[in-house]
Design a protein around this motif. Structure first.
Motif, PDB file in Angstrom:
ATOM      1  N   PHE A  20       0.827  -1.208   0.000  1.00 31.46           N
ATOM      2  CA  PHE A  20       0.000   0.000   0.000  1.00 31.46           C
ATOM      3  C   PHE A  20       0.862   1.259   0.000  1.00 31.46           C
ATOM      4  CE2 PHE A  20      -3.312  -2.798   2.217  1.00 31.46           C
ATOM      5  CZ  PHE A  20      -3.863  -3.184   1.012  1.00 31.46           C
ATOM      6  N   ALA A  21       2.009   1.220   0.676  1.00 34.73           N
ATOM      7  CA  ALA A  21       2.909   2.376   0.697  1.00 34.73           C
ATOM      8  C   ALA A  21       3.482   2.647  -0.696  1.00 34.73           C
ATOM      9  CB  ALA A  21       4.030   2.164   1.712  1.00 34.73           C
ATOM     10  N   VAL A  22       3.850   1.584  -1.425  1.00 31.89           N
ATOM     11  CA  VAL A  22       4.353   1.756  -2.791  1.00 31.89           C
ATOM     12  C   VAL A  22       3.255   2.351  -3.667  1.00 31.89           C
ATOM     13  CG1 VAL A  22       5.119   0.547  -4.884  1.00 31.89           C
ATOM     14  CG2 VAL A  22       6.119  -0.034  -2.661  1.00 31.89           C
ATOM     15  N   ARG A  23       2.036   1.843  -3.548  1.00 29.28           N
ATOM     16  CA  ARG A  23       0.927   2.380  -4.340  1.00 29.28           C
ATOM     17  C   ARG A  23       0.691   3.852  -4.023  1.00 29.28           C
ATOM     18  NH1 ARG A  23      -3.637  -2.127  -3.546  1.00 29.28           N
ATOM     19  NH2 ARG A  23      -4.959  -0.323  -3.963  1.00 29.28           N
ATOM     20  N   LYS A  24       0.789   4.211  -2.751  1.00 26.52           N
ATOM     21  CA  LYS A  24       0.603   5.616  -2.376  1.00 26.52           C
ATOM     22  C   LYS A  24       1.700   6.483  -2.996  1.00 26.52           C
ATOM     23  CE  LYS A  24      -0.370   8.658   1.458  1.00 26.52           C
ATOM     24  NZ  LYS A  24      -0.723   8.752   2.882  1.00 26.52           N
ATOM     25  N   GLU A  25       2.930   6.004  -2.940  1.00 25.32           N
ATOM     26  CA  GLU A  25       4.057   6.759  -3.509  1.00 25.32           C
ATOM     27  C   GLU A  25       3.885   6.960  -5.017  1.00 25.32           C
ATOM     28  OE1 GLU A  25       8.819   6.006  -4.354  1.00 25.32           O
ATOM     29  OE2 GLU A  25       7.929   5.096  -2.567  1.00 25.32           O
ATOM     30  N   VAL A  26       3.535   5.884  -5.732  1.00 27.24           N
ATOM     31  CA  VAL A  26       3.477   5.938  -7.191  1.00 27.24           C
ATOM     32  C   VAL A  26       2.173   6.550  -7.685  1.00 27.24           C
ATOM     33  CG1 VAL A  26       3.471   4.550  -9.310  1.00 27.24           C
ATOM     34  CG2 VAL A  26       5.097   4.037  -7.477  1.00 27.24           C
ATOM     35  N   PHE A  27       1.045   6.020  -7.249  1.00 32.57           N
ATOM     36  CA  PHE A  27      -0.226   6.467  -7.809  1.00 32.57           C
ATOM     37  C   PHE A  27      -0.725   7.772  -7.196  1.00 32.57           C
ATOM     38  CE2 PHE A  27      -0.711   1.763  -8.629  1.00 32.57           C
ATOM     39  CZ  PHE A  27      -0.463   1.866  -9.982  1.00 32.57           C
ATOM     40  N   PRO A  58      11.021  -1.815  -0.068  1.00 33.75           N
ATOM     41  CA  PRO A  58       9.989  -2.123  -1.062  1.00 33.75           C
ATOM     42  C   PRO A  58      10.277  -1.418  -2.387  1.00 33.75           C
ATOM     43  CG  PRO A  58       9.007  -1.432   1.020  1.00 33.75           C
ATOM     44  CD  PRO A  58      10.473  -1.127   1.096  1.00 33.75           C
ATOM     45  N   LEU A  59      10.169  -2.181  -3.483  1.00 35.00           N
ATOM     46  CA  LEU A  59      10.462  -1.640  -4.812  1.00 35.00           C
ATOM     47  C   LEU A  59       9.239  -1.593  -5.720  1.00 35.00           C
ATOM     48  CD1 LEU A  59      13.776  -3.578  -5.528  1.00 35.00           C
ATOM     49  CD2 LEU A  59      13.516  -1.271  -4.565  1.00 35.00           C
ATOM     50  N   GLY A  60       8.284  -2.478  -5.486  1.00 34.91           N
ATOM     51  CA  GLY A  60       7.123  -2.524  -6.359  1.00 34.91           C
ATOM     52  C   GLY A  60       6.070  -3.465  -5.833  1.00 34.91           C
ATOM     53  N   THR A  61       4.893  -3.366  -6.428  1.00 34.16           N
ATOM     54  CA  THR A  61       3.772  -4.189  -6.012  1.00 34.16           C
ATOM     55  C   THR A  61       2.787  -4.368  -7.156  1.00 34.16           C
ATOM     56  OG1 THR A  61       2.089  -4.492  -4.294  1.00 34.16           O
ATOM     57  CG2 THR A  61       2.368  -2.259  -5.151  1.00 34.16           C
ATOM     58  N   GLY A  62       1.895  -5.283  -6.984  1.00 33.24           N
ATOM     59  CA  GLY A  62       0.785  -5.501  -7.902  1.00 33.24           C
ATOM     60  C   GLY A  62      -0.199  -6.429  -7.222  1.00 33.24           C
ATOM     61  N   ARG A  63      -1.389  -6.561  -7.813  1.00 33.32           N
ATOM     62  CA  ARG A  63      -2.377  -7.451  -7.209  1.00 33.32           C
ATOM     63  C   ARG A  63      -3.104  -8.258  -8.274  1.00 33.32           C
ATOM     64  NH1 ARG A  63      -7.438  -3.522  -5.285  1.00 33.32           N
ATOM     65  NH2 ARG A  63      -8.301  -3.310  -7.387  1.00 33.32           N
ATOM     66  N   LEU A  64      -3.625  -9.397  -7.838  1.00 38.24           N
ATOM     67  CA  LEU A  64      -4.439 -10.265  -8.679  1.00 38.24           C
ATOM     68  C   LEU A  64      -5.803 -10.397  -8.046  1.00 38.24           C
ATOM     69  CD1 LEU A  64      -4.829 -12.423 -10.974  1.00 38.24           C
ATOM     70  CD2 LEU A  64      -4.105 -14.111  -9.246  1.00 38.24           C
ATOM     71  N   LEU A  65      -6.835 -10.098  -8.825  1.00 41.18           N
ATOM     72  CA  LEU A  65      -8.201 -10.406  -8.429  1.00 41.18           C
ATOM     73  C   LEU A  65      -8.587 -11.686  -9.151  1.00 41.18           C
ATOM     74  CD1 LEU A  65      -9.918  -6.910  -8.778  1.00 41.18           C
ATOM     75  CD2 LEU A  65      -8.735  -7.876  -6.792  1.00 41.18           C
ATOM     76  N   TYR A  66      -9.349 -12.530  -8.491  1.00 40.76           N
ATOM     77  CA  TYR A  66      -9.789 -13.781  -9.098  1.00 40.76           C
ATOM     78  C   TYR A  66     -11.198 -14.087  -8.599  1.00 40.76           C
ATOM     79  CZ  TYR A  66      -8.278 -15.686  -4.622  1.00 40.76           C
ATOM     80  OH  TYR A  66      -8.102 -15.921  -3.280  1.00 40.76           O
ATOM     81  N   GLY A  67     -11.840 -15.051  -9.241  1.00 48.06           N
ATOM     82  CA  GLY A  67     -13.191 -15.426  -8.851  1.00 48.06           C
ATOM     83  C   GLY A  67     -14.193 -14.321  -9.143  1.00 48.06           C
ATOM     84  N   GLU A  68     -15.135 -14.137  -8.244  1.00 52.29           N
ATOM     85  CA  GLU A  68     -16.191 -13.142  -8.450  1.00 52.29           C
ATOM     86  C   GLU A  68     -15.642 -11.727  -8.577  1.00 52.29           C
ATOM     87  OE1 GLU A  68     -19.431 -13.403  -5.689  1.00 52.29           O
ATOM     88  OE2 GLU A  68     -19.480 -15.585  -5.815  1.00 52.29           O
ATOM     89  N   ALA A  69     -14.599 -11.401  -7.826  1.00 51.00           N
ATOM     90  CA  ALA A  69     -14.016 -10.053  -7.896  1.00 51.00           C
ATOM     91  C   ALA A  69     -13.475  -9.778  -9.293  1.00 51.00           C
ATOM     92  CB  ALA A  69     -12.911  -9.890  -6.857  1.00 51.00           C
ATOM     93  N   ALA A  70     -12.772 -10.749  -9.868  1.00 43.67           N
ATOM     94  CA  ALA A  70     -12.228 -10.568 -11.218  1.00 43.67           C
ATOM     95  C   ALA A  70     -13.355 -10.524 -12.240  1.00 43.67           C
ATOM     96  CB  ALA A  70     -11.251 -11.692 -11.559  1.00 43.67           C
ATOM     97  N   LEU A  86      -0.350  -2.331 -10.475  1.00 48.56           N
ATOM     98  CA  LEU A  86       1.079  -2.588 -10.662  1.00 48.56           C
ATOM     99  C   LEU A  86       1.822  -1.268 -10.533  1.00 48.56           C
ATOM    100  CD1 LEU A  86       2.994  -4.996 -11.469  1.00 48.56           C
ATOM    101  CD2 LEU A  86       3.066  -3.910 -13.703  1.00 48.56           C
ATOM    102  N   ALA A  87       2.734  -1.201  -9.589  1.00 50.20           N
ATOM    103  CA  ALA A  87       3.462   0.036  -9.325  1.00 50.20           C
ATOM    104  C   ALA A  87       4.905  -0.288  -8.973  1.00 50.20           C
ATOM    105  CB  ALA A  87       2.812   0.799  -8.171  1.00 50.20           C
TER     106      ALA A  87
END
Length: 155
Positions: A20-27, A58-70, A86-87
């Motif tokens: 979440f910190a990486v996402r805050k920094e980038v996005f 921390p250098l980067g992050t990303g997430r995968l949604l699957y199932g009903e969320a995806a 992805l950040a």
């Protein structure tokens, strides 16, 4: 900065906080995405991946949604995962961190029996995803005021 880093699924709360910190920094800070739309209800059930330097930074992050969320994000197909958020931090760009994160998310998708991964790419990043075998489809659209295109890779 050295190119030595590792990517792992963020299962510990400290790793999720780092994501979440990486996402805050980038996005939020860098791209001006409003913080109240950067974090959403999908975060709780997503698979988050985190790239860290040898010293734990921390250098980067990303997430995968699957199932009903995806399925809610991709038009209703539960066999297709949704790669998002992805950040990569500015200091880590060009080191292969983004590609490693994408591959880790794809591996998590395969482990869940998914047949493809969709994403919404910022248009400036289309070439990055194309080099990783994603194909754009559909028209350009705005997301958080930033132009995007939908893309997919069959696994």
């Amino acid at each position: 900065m050295s190119a030595a880093f590792m990517v792992r699924v963020a299962e510990e709360s400290a790793d999720r906080e780092a994501c979440f910190a990486v996402r805050k920094e980038v996005f939020v800070a860098e791209q001006g995405v409003p913080e109240d739309i950067e974090y959403d209800a999908y975060d709780a059930g997503a698979v988050h991946v985190l790239a860290v330097a040898e010293d734990g930074t921390p250098l980067g992050t990303g997430r995968l949604l699957y199932g009903e969320a995806a399925a809610a994000k991709n038009g209703g197909d539960p066999a297709v995962g949704s790669l998002g958020r992805l950040a990569v931090t500015r200091r880590a760009r060009g080191l292969g961190v983004g590609a490693a994160l994408v591959r880790a998310i794809e591996e998590a998708a395969r482990a869940r029996g998914l047949t493809a991964v969709d994403l919404h790419a910022q248009t400036h990043a289309l070439g990055f995803y194309e080099r990783l075998d994603y194909e754009a489809y559909g028209p350009e659209f705005p997301d958080a005021g930033i132009p995007h295109r939908a893309m997919r890779r069959v696994l």
